[in-house]
Design a protein around this motif. Structure first.
Motif, PDB file in Angstrom:
ATOM      1  N   CYS A 290       0.846  -1.186   0.000  1.00 27.36           N
ATOM      2  CA  CYS A 290       0.000   0.000   0.000  1.00 27.36           C
ATOM      3  C   CYS A 290       0.888   1.244   0.000  1.00 27.36           C
ATOM      4  O   CYS A 290       1.721   1.420   0.886  1.00 27.36           O
ATOM      5  CB  CYS A 290      -0.918   0.011   1.225  1.00 27.36           C
ATOM      6  SG  CYS A 290      -1.805   1.591   1.361  1.00 27.36           S
ATOM      7  N   ARG A 292       0.047   4.236   0.502  1.00 30.40           N
ATOM      8  CA  ARG A 292      -0.350   5.144   1.582  1.00 30.40           C
ATOM      9  C   ARG A 292       0.183   4.669   2.938  1.00 30.40           C
ATOM     10  O   ARG A 292       0.814   5.427   3.668  1.00 30.40           O
ATOM     11  CB  ARG A 292      -1.876   5.222   1.583  1.00 30.40           C
ATOM     12  CG  ARG A 292      -2.486   6.248   2.461  1.00 30.40           C
ATOM     13  CD  ARG A 292      -2.527   7.626   1.822  1.00 30.40           C
ATOM     14  NE  ARG A 292      -3.061   8.571   2.779  1.00 30.40           N
ATOM     15  CZ  ARG A 292      -4.359   8.736   3.022  1.00 30.40           C
ATOM     16  NH1 ARG A 292      -5.253   8.040   2.313  1.00 30.40           N
ATOM     17  NH2 ARG A 292      -4.786   9.580   3.927  1.00 30.40           N
ATOM     18  N   CYS A 293      -0.043   3.372   3.239  1.00 28.26           N
ATOM     19  CA  CYS A 293       0.457   2.825   4.499  1.00 28.26           C
ATOM     20  C   CYS A 293       1.977   2.646   4.438  1.00 28.26           C
ATOM     21  O   CYS A 293       2.633   2.577   5.473  1.00 28.26           O
ATOM     22  CB  CYS A 293      -0.201   1.476   4.809  1.00 28.26           C
ATOM     23  SG  CYS A 293      -1.976   1.558   5.112  1.00 28.26           S
ATOM     24  N   CYS A 302      -5.874  -2.340   6.150  1.00 27.22           N
ATOM     25  CA  CYS A 302      -5.560  -1.156   5.354  1.00 27.22           C
ATOM     26  C   CYS A 302      -6.821  -0.725   4.627  1.00 27.22           C
ATOM     27  O   CYS A 302      -7.550  -1.557   4.085  1.00 27.22           O
ATOM     28  CB  CYS A 302      -4.454  -1.490   4.353  1.00 27.22           C
ATOM     29  SG  CYS A 302      -4.462  -0.476   2.862  1.00 27.22           S
ATOM     30  N   ALA A 303      -7.073   0.576   4.609  1.00 26.95           N
ATOM     31  CA  ALA A 303      -8.328   1.089   4.046  1.00 26.95           C
ATOM     32  C   ALA A 303      -8.177   1.530   2.590  1.00 26.95           C
ATOM     33  O   ALA A 303      -9.080   2.119   2.020  1.00 26.95           O
ATOM     34  CB  ALA A 303      -8.816   2.262   4.889  1.00 26.95           C
ATOM     35  N   HIS A 304      -7.001   1.221   1.976  1.00 27.86           N
ATOM     36  CA  HIS A 304      -6.726   1.814   0.659  1.00 27.86           C
ATOM     37  C   HIS A 304      -6.642   0.790  -0.467  1.00 27.86           C
ATOM     38  O   HIS A 304      -5.923   0.995  -1.438  1.00 27.86           O
ATOM     39  CB  HIS A 304      -5.422   2.616   0.736  1.00 27.86           C
ATOM     40  CG  HIS A 304      -5.278   3.381   2.018  1.00 27.86           C
ATOM     41  ND1 HIS A 304      -4.390   3.042   3.010  1.00 27.86           N
ATOM     42  CD2 HIS A 304      -5.974   4.458   2.472  1.00 27.86           C
ATOM     43  CE1 HIS A 304      -4.504   3.885   4.031  1.00 27.86           C
ATOM     44  NE2 HIS A 304      -5.467   4.739   3.738  1.00 27.86           N
TER      45      HIS A 304
END
Ligand code: ZN
Length: 349
Positions: A290, A292-293, A302-304
């Motif tokens: 990810c 973002r993470c 992870c939300a992405h």
């Protein structure tokens, strides 16, 4: 009666002899076959999700009677004896039940259609014991685990050199268990796939440079891929139980092929059967990088997934290396890539 067998059947016989396919002691008869196909269990109730059967040509099938002793011959030499107990036909609806499709483009379906539908079941005994040389034996793996003092061992199935997504899952396994058993499936030949040499070189490098040596055991298992998705995932777990594992990792689309199975169909079947399997299952979701993470994650933490995911898979890495591109370090460690590139033959012809 002498029946000629191919290399894959010979491999089944070797795995029956060593106990890798326990509790089977021979090729399935009709009662076990029907039970396995309809409810993922042998007739006695033991979980066993895939048929292991002997196909013989119609002309020989017609002459074999229950009670007959059949000599099994490979490459012109007798290798095993079978005591015929049951004779039956594999029918088209069985294929659809086993593979969840009857399309000929499915490699498992196509392979079964290429075999004779005439099947003979019965206890089998290897007679050429020299064939056990180099075979992976449960007695040996169990002794190796015990010698290391491991009370819990997690098995990991693979056909590819280790990439960062697999590493993530293996570290989860090792966080939970005393030891990690990396157990690549070897001895099968699909053009364009990584050679056994490349897979082993990658893992040997991983162990020498990154993992604690006393927590990892690597050995290959010769058996065919059956491409039966959820059934094969459970089959892989049963084999690892027989080899002495207490835990087994089933990931996304385990043993899947093409788009024939939903990504977590194998998890669903495994969850249903696990209470009776004698091994604990770690059902892991698809790891990805990810942006973002800034690390390897799964959609569980992870939300992405939709916006920042970089997919990592053996297929993608294979294609990169094959086409002469170097995979990014977020997919494959530089040391592992070096180990792969130093192999005499990276891909199967
Ligand atoms: Zn994220």
């Amino acid at each position: 009666m002498i029946v000629s067998i191919n290399e894959e059947t010979l491999q089944d016989i070797i795995n029956l002899e060593t106990g890798v396919l326990a509790p089977l002691t021979g090729f399935m008869g009709e009662a076990d076959f029907d039970s396995v196909v309809s409810r993922y269990r042998l007739a006695n109730g033991a979980v066993f999700p895939l048929p292991v059967t002997l196909d013989v040509p119609q002309a020989q099938f017609d002459e074999i009677l229950p009670g007959d002793r059949v000599i099994l011959e490979f490459a012109g030499a007798p290798v095993a004896e079978l005591e015929a107990e049951s004779r039956f036909y594999l029918h088209e609806p069985d294929l659809a039940a086993i593979f969840r499709t009857s399309e000929n483009t499915h490699p498992g379906v196509r392979k079964e259609r290429g075999r004779s539908p005439c099947r003979i079941g019965g206890r089998v005994q290897l007679t050429d014991m020299a064939l056990l040389q180099g075979a992976l034996k449960p007695a040996e793996t169990k002794a190796a685990f015990a010698q290391r003092g491991w009370k819990t061992v997690v098995g990991f199935q693979t056909r590819n050199p280790i990439h960062r997504a697999h590493e993530h899952i293996q570290r989860i396994g090792l966080e939970i268990c005393d030891g990690l058993f990396i157990n690549p499936i070897i001895g099968w030949k699909k053009a364009g796939d990584f050679t056994q040499e490349a897979v082993m070189a990658a893992y040997n490098r991983m162990v020498s440079d990154f993992y604690p040596k006393d927590r990892v055991y690597i050995a290959g298992l010769k058996t065919q891929m059956r491409y039966a998705g959820p059934r094969e995932a459970v089959f892989h777990a049963i084999i690892r139980r027989n080899l002495g594992c207490t835990h087994f990792i089933i990931g996304r689309d385990h043993a899947g092929v093409g788009g024939y199975y939903g990504p977590y169909d194998a998890h669903a079947l495994a969850r249903e059967l696990e209470p009776d399997m004698g091994i604990r299952l770690l059902l892991t979701r698809e790891p990805y990088y990810c942006k973002r993470c800034g690390q390897i994650v799964t959609d569980k933490h992870c939300a992405h997934y939709q916006t920042d995911r970089v997919e990592i898979s053996g297929t993608i890495i294979r294609k990169y290396i094959h086409d002469g591109y170097m995979p990014d370090e977020i997919m494959l460690r530089q040391e592992i890539l070096d180990a792969i590139l130093h192999c005499g033959q990276i891909f199967l012809p």
